[in-house]
Structure formats: structure tokens, C-alpha cells
Design an enzyme around this catalytic site. Structure first.
Site, PDB file in Angstrom:
ATOM      1  N   SER A  24       0.830  -1.205   0.000  1.00  0.00           N
ATOM      2  CA  SER A  24       0.000   0.000   0.000  1.00  0.00           C
ATOM      3  C   SER A  24       0.864   1.255   0.000  1.00  0.00           C
ATOM      4  O   SER A  24       0.357   2.357   0.140  1.00  0.00           O
ATOM      5  CB  SER A  24      -0.914   0.001   1.226  1.00  0.00           C
ATOM      6  OG  SER A  24      -0.135  -0.102   2.404  1.00  0.00           O
ATOM      7  N   ASN A 111      -1.633  -2.067  13.653  1.00  0.00           N
ATOM      8  CA  ASN A 111      -3.075  -1.820  13.671  1.00  0.00           C
ATOM      9  C   ASN A 111      -3.439  -0.520  14.401  1.00  0.00           C
ATOM     10  O   ASN A 111      -4.261   0.256  13.922  1.00  0.00           O
ATOM     11  CB  ASN A 111      -3.814  -2.999  14.319  1.00  0.00           C
ATOM     12  CG  ASN A 111      -3.618  -4.287  13.536  1.00  0.00           C
ATOM     13  OD1 ASN A 111      -3.047  -4.265  12.448  1.00  0.00           O
ATOM     14  ND2 ASN A 111      -4.074  -5.395  14.090  1.00  0.00           N
ATOM     15  N   THR A 156     -39.157  27.742  -8.711  1.00  0.00           N
ATOM     16  CA  THR A 156     -39.467  26.414  -8.150  1.00  0.00           C
ATOM     17  C   THR A 156     -39.775  25.556  -9.382  1.00  0.00           C
ATOM     18  O   THR A 156     -40.313  26.080 -10.368  1.00  0.00           O
ATOM     19  CB  THR A 156     -40.686  26.432  -7.193  1.00  0.00           C
ATOM     20  OG1 THR A 156     -41.842  26.814  -7.939  1.00  0.00           O
ATOM     21  CG2 THR A 156     -40.494  27.412  -6.041  1.00  0.00           C
ATOM     22  N   HIS A 157     -39.422  24.311  -9.340  1.00  0.00           N
ATOM     23  CA  HIS A 157     -39.574  23.412 -10.512  1.00  0.00           C
ATOM     24  C   HIS A 157     -38.822  23.963 -11.726  1.00  0.00           C
ATOM     25  O   HIS A 157     -39.194  23.669 -12.857  1.00  0.00           O
ATOM     26  CB  HIS A 157     -41.044  23.211 -10.884  1.00  0.00           C
ATOM     27  CG  HIS A 157     -41.931  22.901  -9.725  1.00  0.00           C
ATOM     28  ND1 HIS A 157     -42.271  21.628  -9.355  1.00  0.00           N
ATOM     29  CD2 HIS A 157     -42.530  23.719  -8.814  1.00  0.00           C
ATOM     30  CE1 HIS A 157     -43.053  21.664  -8.285  1.00  0.00           C
ATOM     31  NE2 HIS A 157     -43.217  22.922  -7.936  1.00  0.00           N
ATOM     32  N   SER A 278     -13.661  25.478 -27.240  1.00  0.00           N
ATOM     33  CA  SER A 278     -13.844  24.215 -27.934  1.00  0.00           C
ATOM     34  C   SER A 278     -12.779  24.120 -29.014  1.00  0.00           C
ATOM     35  O   SER A 278     -12.409  25.120 -29.623  1.00  0.00           O
ATOM     36  CB  SER A 278     -15.239  24.174 -28.559  1.00  0.00           C
ATOM     37  OG  SER A 278     -15.250  23.291 -29.660  1.00  0.00           O
ATOM     38  N   LYS A 284     -17.217  29.046 -28.877  1.00  0.00           N
ATOM     39  CA  LYS A 284     -17.632  28.492 -27.589  1.00  0.00           C
ATOM     40  C   LYS A 284     -16.774  28.935 -26.417  1.00  0.00           C
ATOM     41  O   LYS A 284     -15.578  29.096 -26.516  1.00  0.00           O
ATOM     42  CB  LYS A 284     -17.597  26.954 -27.637  1.00  0.00           C
ATOM     43  CG  LYS A 284     -18.540  26.369 -28.624  1.00  0.00           C
ATOM     44  CD  LYS A 284     -19.821  25.819 -28.056  1.00  0.00           C
ATOM     45  CE  LYS A 284     -19.703  25.156 -26.733  1.00  0.00           C
ATOM     46  NZ  LYS A 284     -20.436  23.932 -26.627  1.00  0.00           N
ATOM     47  N   ASN A 286     -16.829  27.407 -22.542  1.00  0.00           N
ATOM     48  CA  ASN A 286     -17.509  26.387 -21.741  1.00  0.00           C
ATOM     49  C   ASN A 286     -17.259  26.561 -20.239  1.00  0.00           C
ATOM     50  O   ASN A 286     -16.154  26.907 -19.837  1.00  0.00           O
ATOM     51  CB  ASN A 286     -17.041  25.001 -22.175  1.00  0.00           C
ATOM     52  CG  ASN A 286     -17.390  24.717 -23.622  1.00  0.00           C
ATOM     53  OD1 ASN A 286     -18.438  25.163 -24.101  1.00  0.00           O
ATOM     54  ND2 ASN A 286     -16.517  24.008 -24.318  1.00  0.00           N
ATOM     55  N   GLU A 291     -18.744  22.476 -14.289  1.00  0.00           N
ATOM     56  CA  GLU A 291     -19.077  21.141 -14.810  1.00  0.00           C
ATOM     57  C   GLU A 291     -18.252  20.067 -14.108  1.00  0.00           C
ATOM     58  O   GLU A 291     -18.759  19.007 -13.730  1.00  0.00           O
ATOM     59  CB  GLU A 291     -18.811  21.071 -16.313  1.00  0.00           C
ATOM     60  CG  GLU A 291     -19.831  21.814 -17.145  1.00  0.00           C
ATOM     61  CD  GLU A 291     -19.470  21.755 -18.625  1.00  0.00           C
ATOM     62  OE1 GLU A 291     -20.265  21.203 -19.394  1.00  0.00           O
ATOM     63  OE2 GLU A 291     -18.400  22.259 -19.013  1.00  0.00           O
ATOM     64  N   TYR A 318      -9.254  -5.834  13.723  1.00  0.00           N
ATOM     65  CA  TYR A 318      -8.669  -5.382  12.466  1.00  0.00           C
ATOM     66  C   TYR A 318      -8.781  -6.460  11.389  1.00  0.00           C
ATOM     67  O   TYR A 318      -8.641  -7.643  11.654  1.00  0.00           O
ATOM     68  CB  TYR A 318      -7.191  -5.005  12.678  1.00  0.00           C
ATOM     69  CG  TYR A 318      -6.502  -4.608  11.380  1.00  0.00           C
ATOM     70  CD1 TYR A 318      -6.623  -3.316  10.893  1.00  0.00           C
ATOM     71  CD2 TYR A 318      -5.782  -5.544  10.632  1.00  0.00           C
ATOM     72  CE1 TYR A 318      -6.024  -2.954   9.689  1.00  0.00           C
ATOM     73  CE2 TYR A 318      -5.173  -5.187   9.433  1.00  0.00           C
ATOM     74  CZ  TYR A 318      -5.301  -3.897   8.959  1.00  0.00           C
ATOM     75  OH  TYR A 318      -4.719  -3.539   7.781  1.00  0.00           O
ATOM     76  N   GLN A 323      -7.139  -1.704   4.931  1.00  0.00           N
ATOM     77  CA  GLN A 323      -6.082  -0.964   4.231  1.00  0.00           C
ATOM     78  C   GLN A 323      -6.675  -0.178   3.055  1.00  0.00           C
ATOM     79  O   GLN A 323      -6.133   0.834   2.637  1.00  0.00           O
ATOM     80  CB  GLN A 323      -5.035  -1.969   3.722  1.00  0.00           C
ATOM     81  CG  GLN A 323      -3.910  -1.355   2.935  1.00  0.00           C
ATOM     82  CD  GLN A 323      -2.773  -2.341   2.753  1.00  0.00           C
ATOM     83  OE1 GLN A 323      -2.105  -2.704   3.710  1.00  0.00           O
ATOM     84  NE2 GLN A 323      -2.561  -2.819   1.547  1.00  0.00           N
ATOM     85  N   LYS A 326      -7.826   3.998   2.608  1.00  0.00           N
ATOM     86  CA  LYS A 326      -7.080   5.214   2.287  1.00  0.00           C
ATOM     87  C   LYS A 326      -7.364   5.801   0.910  1.00  0.00           C
ATOM     88  O   LYS A 326      -7.543   7.024   0.816  1.00  0.00           O
ATOM     89  CB  LYS A 326      -5.586   4.986   2.503  1.00  0.00           C
ATOM     90  CG  LYS A 326      -5.253   5.003   3.983  1.00  0.00           C
ATOM     91  CD  LYS A 326      -3.936   4.355   4.274  1.00  0.00           C
ATOM     92  CE  LYS A 326      -3.973   3.570   5.554  1.00  0.00           C
ATOM     93  NZ  LYS A 326      -4.715   2.286   5.432  1.00  0.00           N
TER      94      LYS A 326
HETATM   95  N1  ARG Z   1      -1.054  -1.138   5.802  1.00  0.00           N
HETATM   96  C1  ARG Z   1      -1.970  -1.572   6.815  1.00  0.00           C
HETATM   97  C2  ARG Z   1      -3.271  -0.761   6.718  1.00  0.00           C
HETATM   98  O1  ARG Z   1      -3.228   0.267   6.137  1.00  0.00           O
HETATM   99  C3  ARG Z   1      -1.379  -1.379   8.161  1.00  0.00           C
HETATM  100  C4  ARG Z   1      -1.876  -2.326   9.176  1.00  0.00           C
HETATM  101  C5  ARG Z   1      -1.423  -3.682   8.850  1.00  0.00           C
HETATM  102  N2  ARG Z   1      -1.759  -4.624   9.874  1.00  0.00           N
HETATM  103  C6  ARG Z   1      -1.699  -5.926   9.683  1.00  0.00           C
HETATM  104  N3  ARG Z   1      -2.040  -6.652  10.678  1.00  0.00           N
HETATM  105  N4  ARG Z   1      -1.305  -6.433   8.547  1.00  0.00           N
HETATM  106  O2  ARG Z   1      -4.278  -1.161   7.233  1.00  0.00           O
END
Ligand code: ARG
Length: 459
Positions: A24, A111, A156-157, A278, A284, A286, A291, A318, A323, A326
Site C-alpha cells: 500500500s 493496527n 421552483t420546478h 472548444s 464556444k 464552456n 461542470e 482489524y 487498508q 485510504k
Molecule cells: N497497511 C496496513 C493498513 O493500512 C497497516 C496495518 C497492517 N496490519 C496488519 N495486521 N497487517 O491497514
């Protein structure tokens, strides 16, 4: 030492494909500063508990400071085999200060570490967002104030309904974004809870003072249940829900700016610096910014859905699924921040075409309700007045005239209660300024609302 901090019991190396799949680092490297700050507070907590010495603490802290500088300057090498930001920093610390680095991870787990990092990240970003939303509200008040006498049709509408002040319309968005700011500030209370020391799930056997860690990291509260601390992400869901609501407001404002800048409405012009042309149609211009804001609304809703679905039915505590919290979180923070900022820059530069708005508000029988009110004031029951004005509008439509363009004699064929003063009564100014009920569009009310808003923003 084994190759990975957790592979002591493993007899086979992680498959390449699994390394890539589970890593990650590309996403969570942006947590590095929080991770290091959290580790420094953790080291001081370990020292206070007598688990590591003063010397060890300062060596480790110095090492972390060096690493932070390396990452700040883009001189840090990331490597998928080290999974995430937590393991990268720990591995680099080992190179930097030697074996003592192996003590850093005492009394914690990734964790609780990741829960801490995300909470620190989100508290900073929500605080920033609340400030930026104040800036947006400031710009909305400025726009309302600069155009306090501009009249437009209220809808309205999407059908013209009654005339309103443009400033009243704009101040409606002020109220919406004010509540968005309040919601975000409210969710900070739930974010601002310190999870470190919960360890993997059950707490730790080491005699650490979690309240001391919280103090060091400026958290007003310590999480009360170690399993909850590492298992829940409701503070992220809450943020994403608040962000989604705010994006709904942006999407509505965007839709209006897009309509208003069309040839058919012609109420506003978007500054050239905020529009694009455009590649095929030379004439044009835009409204790309509104948008795109309208389009990005869907992405933020998607982020909320991702997060809800991710967490649904997960057994405690956990799970690695988490993970995946994020990408939607970071994307929503970035998107919302960008939308607030681009609108704050663009709104003061809109050209408000007051004549077009005023002309639109003078057509389409927007004063019909007021004519009924006029008859009611002369003693006619409202239902009857409604019917009488309805017939008058039907007649005026056939004649291709507005109510105030009919002659007194024409008007009197529908009711003898109509007198010469009806014409003043039906003027846009009077129609607007009679709406003096609290929160209504009368000029004095809108001016007062602007004053209140200015005081709120100063306060
Ligand atoms: N990269 C993990 C996450 O974002 C960190 C925690 C990992 N914990 C584990 N027991 N593998 O959640």
C-alpha cells in the site's frame, strides 16, 4: 533478522505477485509525517514507562528526524517489498541507528499505528477544510454585498416563481456551506481520539501511559476500548458523509452557474481564466469548472459508498480489508479541498448581468401572487383572489402582456376592487420588499443577513 519484520514463522518467501498485491506504500506514503510524529510520541511514552533508556530514546528520535528530512526532500527510496509506510520507516531506522531500532515497535502494532496516522491526517485536513470553507463563505458574502440591489427570478420546478434578490439566492449557499463547516467541525470531535497503545487488538502488557501519548500528540481524548480503536473507521465514514453533503451543495451551485451562463439565461459570465474553449467551435466558451465540480460530486459519493461497503459486516477487530480505506479517504479530501479552493477563486470574478436578470424577473407573471395578496387586502378571500388572478393571467397571456402592462380598465373587468395603486403594488421593488418575514428576500432582511454573516466570519 528475518527479511520481513513478521516472517519469523514463514518458510517460504512472499510471492512477487503477492508483494505487489498487498503493498500500500504508493498510497499510504503520504502519512509519513504523522507516522514519524506518532513514533516519536510513542518513544517518549516507552521511555516514561522505563522500557527504553533516555539515550536510546534520543538516538531513535534523531534517526526518525533524519528519515523525515529524507522523505521531505524526496531522497527516500520506496520499495514494494516493504509493504507500507510503517515498515519503510522502521526498516530505514534500522539502517540509520542500528539494532536499537528494533525496540521502536514495543507495545504497539501496525493496527493501532495506522489508526493513529489516519486520525492525525484527517484532523489536520478537516481543520484546513473548515478554514477554507470559511474563506468560501467570505467570498459568497462579498458577492452578495457587491450585488445587493440585483433582482432575479426565483424558481421552483425551474419555473419562474417570484422575484428575489440575487444576494438572497447567494446567501442561501452561504447557509448551506455554513452547515457543511459545522458538520465537519463536529466530526473532528470523533476524529480527535488517540488509539495508540491499543496494540493489535487487546491492549498491551507494557505499563505505558496512553494519556501521556495523547497529550504529546495533542489529542483531547484517549480511545476507551482497544478493539474498537483498531477495528472501527466510523470517523472516516462520517467525514465522507459530511463531504458528500457538501458536494451536493457544490453540485447545485455548479448546475446553477452552468444554467445561468448559458445563452438562454445569460445571467452571468464566467471569467475567461476559469473557462475553456472548444477545439472545433471557435465561438464556444464552456463552464468547465462548475461542470467538473458537478462531475466530481459523483466521485465523492463513490468514496462514501466504498467506505461503507468496505466496513460492512467486517468481524472485529482489524482486517486487512481496512487498508483499502485510504484511497477513498485521500481522494475525497483532495477533491473537496480542490472544489472549495477553485470556487473561492472563481466566485468573486463572475460577471453579474443585472439587466438580464432584472428583465427576466419582470416577465412571466412573477407578481401574480402579489396581485392576489392585493385583492385579499381589499377583503377578497384568498381562494377567490387566486381564481380571479388566474383568469387575469389567462387574459394577459392571450394579449401577450404582463399583469402590470394591462390597463386599469382591463384589470377591473376581473375585479372592481382593483384601483390605480395596483401598479405600484406590483412593481418588482415592492414585491421584493414586502417579503419582510424573517429570512425573506426584502432588501432590509438580506442586508441584515449579510451583516450577521460578516459578524459570524469575524467572530
Ligand atoms: N497497511 C496496513 C493498513 O493500512 C497497516 C496495518 C497492517 N496490519 C496488519 N495486521 N497487517 O491497514
Amino acid at each position: 533478522m528475518p527479511e520481513k519484520p513478521w516472517d519469523g514463522r514463514f518458510s517460504e518467501k512472499t510471492h512477487r505477485i503477492v508483494e505487489t498485491f498487498t503493498a500500500s506504500i504508493d498510497v499510504d506514503k503520504r502519512l509519513y509525517a504523522y507516522d514519524i510524529e506518532g513514533s516519536i510520541a510513542h518513544l517518549k511514552t516507552l521511555e516514561k514507562a522505563g522500557i527504553i533508556s533516555e539515550d536510546e530514546t534520543s538516538t531513535l528520535i534523531q534517526g526518525l528526524v533524519v528519515i523525515k528530512r529524507e522523505i521531505d526532500r524526496g531522497r527516500f527510496e520506496f520499495d514494494e517489498s516493504l509493504e507500507d509506510i510503517h515498515m519503510h520507516i522502521e526498516a530505514r531506522l534500522l539502517q540509520e541507528v542500528g539494532k536499537v531500532a528494533q525496540k521502536l515497535h514495543t507495545a504497539r502494532s501496525r493496527n493501532d499505528q495506522v489508526a493513529l496516522d489516519v486520525r492525525m491526517y484527517l484532523r489536520d485536513n478537516v481543520t484546513l477544510l473548515v478554514e477554507h470553507l470559511d474563506g468560501l463563505r467570505d467570498v459568497l458574502v462579498g458577492l452578495a454585498k457587491a450585488n445587493i440591489d440585483v433582482v432575479m427570478p426565483g424558481y421552483t420546478h425551474l419555473q419562474p416563481a417570484q422575484p428575489v434578490l440575487f444576494a438572497h439566492h447567494i446567501m442561501a449557499y452561504y447557509e448551506m456551506f455554513k452547515r457543511d463547516g459545522q458538520r465537519l467541525a463536529g466530526c473532528l470531535d470523533r476524529i480527535n481520539v488517540m488509539p495508540l497503545g491499543s496494540a493489535a487488538l487487546a491492549g498491551t502488557t507494557y505499563p505505558i501511559d496512553r494519556h501521556f501519548t495523547a497529550e504529546l500528540l495533542d489529542f483531547p481524548e484517549v480511545s476507551a476500548n482497544s478493539m474498537d480503536s483498531v477495528a472501527d473507521r466510523d470517523f472516516i465514514m462520517e467525514f465522507l458523509a459530511d463531504a458528500s453533503i457538501c458536494m451536493v451543495h457544490f453540485s447545485r451551485l455548479s448546475e446553477e452557474l452552468i444554467l445561468w451562463s448559458s445563452a438562454e439565461f445569460g445571467f452571468i459570465e464566467i471569467p475567461d481564466a476559469f473557462a475553456t474553449g472548444s477545439s472545433i467551435m471557435p465561438q464556444k466558451k464552456n463552464p468547465d469548472v462548475p461542470e467538473l465540480v458537478r462531475g466530481k460530486t459523483g466521485a465523492v459519493f463513490g468514496d462514501l459508498m466504498s467506505m461503507l461497503t468496505l466496513m460492512k459486516s467486517l468481524p472485529m477487530a482489524y482486517n486487512r480489508d481496512m487498508q483499502e480505506d485510504k484511497p477513498p479517504l485521500f481522494r475525497a479530501v483532495d477533491t473537496l479541498t480542490a472544489c472549495v479552493d477553485v470556487y473561492t477563486a472563481m466566485l468573486p470574478r463572475l460577471t453579474i448581468k443585472r439587466e438580464t436578470m432584472q428583465a427576466a424577473a419582470s416577465r412571466g407573471y412573477l407578481n401574480a401572487t402579489d396581485m392576489a395578496d392585493y385583492l385579499v387586502a381589499q377583503g377578497m378571500p384568498f381562494r377567490k383572489a387566486h381564481e380571479c388572478v388566474g383568469k387575469t393571467v389567462g387574459y394577459a397571456l392571450k394579449k401577450g402582456k404582463e399583469l402590470h402592462e394591462l390597463t386599469l380598465a382591463e384589470l377591473q373587468t376581473f375585479s372592481s376592487l382593483v384601483k390605480e395603486d395596483i401598479f405600484d403594488f406590483l412593481s418588482i421593488e415592492q414585491v421584493i420588499n414586502r417579503r419582510r418575514s424573517f429570512g425573506g428576500t426584502a432588501s432590509e432582511n438580506v442586508a441584515a443577513a449579510i451583516k450577521t454573516a460578516e459578524a459570524e466570519l469575524k467572530g
